[in-house]
Design a protein around this motif. Structure first.
Motif, mmCIF file in Angstrom:
data_model
loop_
_atom_site.group_PDB
_atom_site.id
_atom_site.type_symbol
_atom_site.label_atom_id
_atom_site.label_comp_id
_atom_site.label_asym_id
_atom_site.label_seq_id
_atom_site.Cartn_x
_atom_site.Cartn_y
_atom_site.Cartn_z
ATOM 1 N N ALA A 198 10.560 40.265 42.270
ATOM 2 C CA ALA A 198 11.679 39.422 42.711
ATOM 3 C C ALA A 198 11.942 38.298 41.720
ATOM 4 C CB ALA A 198 11.388 38.861 44.100
ATOM 5 N N ALA A 202 15.225 37.650 39.176
ATOM 6 C CA ALA A 202 15.987 36.401 39.281
ATOM 7 C C ALA A 202 16.122 35.716 37.925
ATOM 8 C CB ALA A 202 15.310 35.454 40.270
ATOM 9 N N LEU A 242 13.907 44.489 49.355
ATOM 10 C CA LEU A 242 14.507 43.735 48.256
ATOM 11 C C LEU A 242 15.814 44.382 47.799
ATOM 12 C CD1 LEU A 242 11.401 42.793 46.045
ATOM 13 C CD2 LEU A 242 12.778 41.276 47.484
ATOM 14 N N TYR A 247 19.033 43.348 45.579
ATOM 15 C CA TYR A 247 19.193 44.148 44.365
ATOM 16 C C TYR A 247 19.561 45.587 44.732
ATOM 17 C CZ TYR A 247 16.401 40.121 42.961
ATOM 18 O OH TYR A 247 15.920 38.850 42.771
ATOM 19 N N ALA A 376 15.067 34.439 45.382
ATOM 20 C CA ALA A 376 14.176 35.579 45.141
ATOM 21 C C ALA A 376 12.851 35.419 45.875
ATOM 22 C CB ALA A 376 13.928 35.735 43.645
#
Length: 446
Positions: A198, A202, A242, A247, A376
């Protein structure tokens, strides 16, 4: 005596650091807990150092200045404290003076979340946490892969015990890294992979992010070497989360990888029958667990309020070894079955309420954040929470140290936001006016 003094010295140092910023004290604890398993071969401190360290942070937090521009949005703390009260009462009713140990096992590591409620993490704290997790993950992964090289007998010569730390799955030695068993090792690396992913997405141009992409195959190989299938499932769940919340391209990549695995797996099983691949994907242990789950599940209906906290799992095993009248321990290998057997249906409902509220808050906070890294980290906290919930079907996740610490810790870290964001979480609606306001109110926490 040396171990006793070392634990007191460490607690004292953490207390002094926490007087300045309790967040730093918690970061020290979060960095050290993955190495607790090394005490099996190098008892340089007392085993209770971790509890002393957390209490030292609490003591320092009582006198430390509070930052007024940050809040931790933790409405789930109230039902969690109700769960603590219900569980503690049941433990005292069943175990009397021996209730302290199961209460500690079940609820002690909610304390860091309470500390963060009073002293929320800043953006800089979260950034440092990612760096520390990636560093400790790399170290313990290297140690775990080294265990594959030297083998079980060499590990036994170092002082590790067979069938405790040293375990096999078919022909495979199960790596356990700097932990005491393969399970916390695998789940910790799952956490490092998720949080690191994550953060790297980011800040793709940052050196740490590039380093993560080089380290991730290494971390994944170490996780697979533990042969903990629940961690593999948890990692997939976390990445899917996620992909859904941040994403979207990740979902397509995961679909391609799944198709490749589905095509290559039959060939791998043909080339290696009864070997590493078949062991890794074997469903034998799940079938065994399913058998005793089906036998025990009706007990929740016979005793809808449970048998009392500490009557199953590792807490019951320890009490039984200490000569407690508690029957020989039953290991549920399922977080929900354990809660249901001990605290009954009310306990399961309370735990579900805690997790649902926490997840809803994190989902809302993802939409409120204007900083990519903070967004994130919040998404990673959500992903790890849901991954832990799935892993809980195959393990007593919250009874495995230090996973219990990280579970509550990450929930609070992910919910630490600028003070102006709290009202947006409570009353936020997807209206263009509010979203436009959110974009214009950028907060710099450097």
């Amino acid at each position: 005596m040396i171990g006793f003094l070392t634990a007191l010295l460490l607690a004292g140092l953490i207390f002094l650091v926490s007087l300045q910023r309790p967040q730093w004290g918690l970061l020290i604890v979060a960095t050290l807990v993955p190495f607790h398993g090394l005490l099996l071969i190098a008892p340089v401190t007392a085993s209770w150092w971790k509890e002393a360290a957390v209490l030292a942070v609490v003591a320092g937090a009582l006198f430390a200045p509070r930052e007024r521009d940050r809040v931790a949005v933790l409405p789930w703390l109230r039902p969690a404290l109700v769960l603590v009260a219900v569980g503690s009462a049941s433990a005292f009713l069943v175990l009397g003076e021996q209730a302290a140990f199961p209460i500690k096992i079940a609820f002690f590591y909610i304390i860091p979340a309470v500390v963060i409620y009073c002293h929320p993490f800043t953006r800089a704290d979260k950034d440092l946490l990612v760096t520390l997790l990636l560093s400790t993950g790399a170290i313990t992964a290297a140690y775990g892969l080294w265990q594959q090289i030297i083998g079980g007998w060499a590990l036994a010569d170092l002082g590790y015990e067979w069938n405790e730390a040293i375990r096999h799955a078919g022909p495979l030695l199960r790596s356990f890294g700097t932990f005491n068993q393969p399970f916390p090792f695998a789940f910790f690396l799952m956490l490092v992979l998720v949080v690191g992913f994550a953060a790297a997405m980011a800040q793709p141009r940052r050196f740490r992010s590039k380093l993560y992409w080089w380290l991730s195959p290494f971390l994944l190989a170490a996780m697979l070497s533990s042969v903990v299938r629940a961690a593999m499932v948890g990692l997939v769940v976390a990445l899917i989360v996620l992909g859904i919340v941040l994403y979207r391209r990740l979902l397509a990549l995961l679909a391609v990888l799944a198709a490749v695995v589905a095509m290559l797996l039959p060939l791998a099983l043909l080339l290696d029958p009864g070997g590493a691949v078949s062991t890794l994907f074997s469903a034998t242990s799940l079938e065994d667990r399913g058998g005793h789950w089906s036998e025990r599940l009706p007990e929740m209906l016979v005793q809808p309020f449970g048998t009392g906290l500490g009557t199953t799992g590792s807490a019951a095993e320890r009490l039984h070894n200490w000569g407690s009248p508690v029957a020989a321990a039953y290991q549920p290998d399922n977080q929900y079955l354990k809660i249901g057997l001990e605290l009954g249906i009310p306990g399961v409902v309370l735990y579900a309420v805690v997790v649902i509220i926490a997840a809803v808050v994190l989902i809302r906070l993802i939409g409120v954040h204007t900083d990519a890294l903070e967004q994130a980290i919040t998404a990673a906290a959500l992903a790890m929470t849901l991954a832990a919930c799935v892993a809980g079907f195959f393990s007593t996740y919250l009874e495995i140290f230090p996973l219990d610490f990280y579970f509550w810790f990450l929930l609070a870290v992910g919910a630490s936001v600028p003070a102006s964001a709290k009202a947006q979480v409570v009353f936020w609606q997807k209206s263009p006016e509010i979203l436009k306001t959110n974009e214009s109110e950028k907060v710099d926490d450097h």
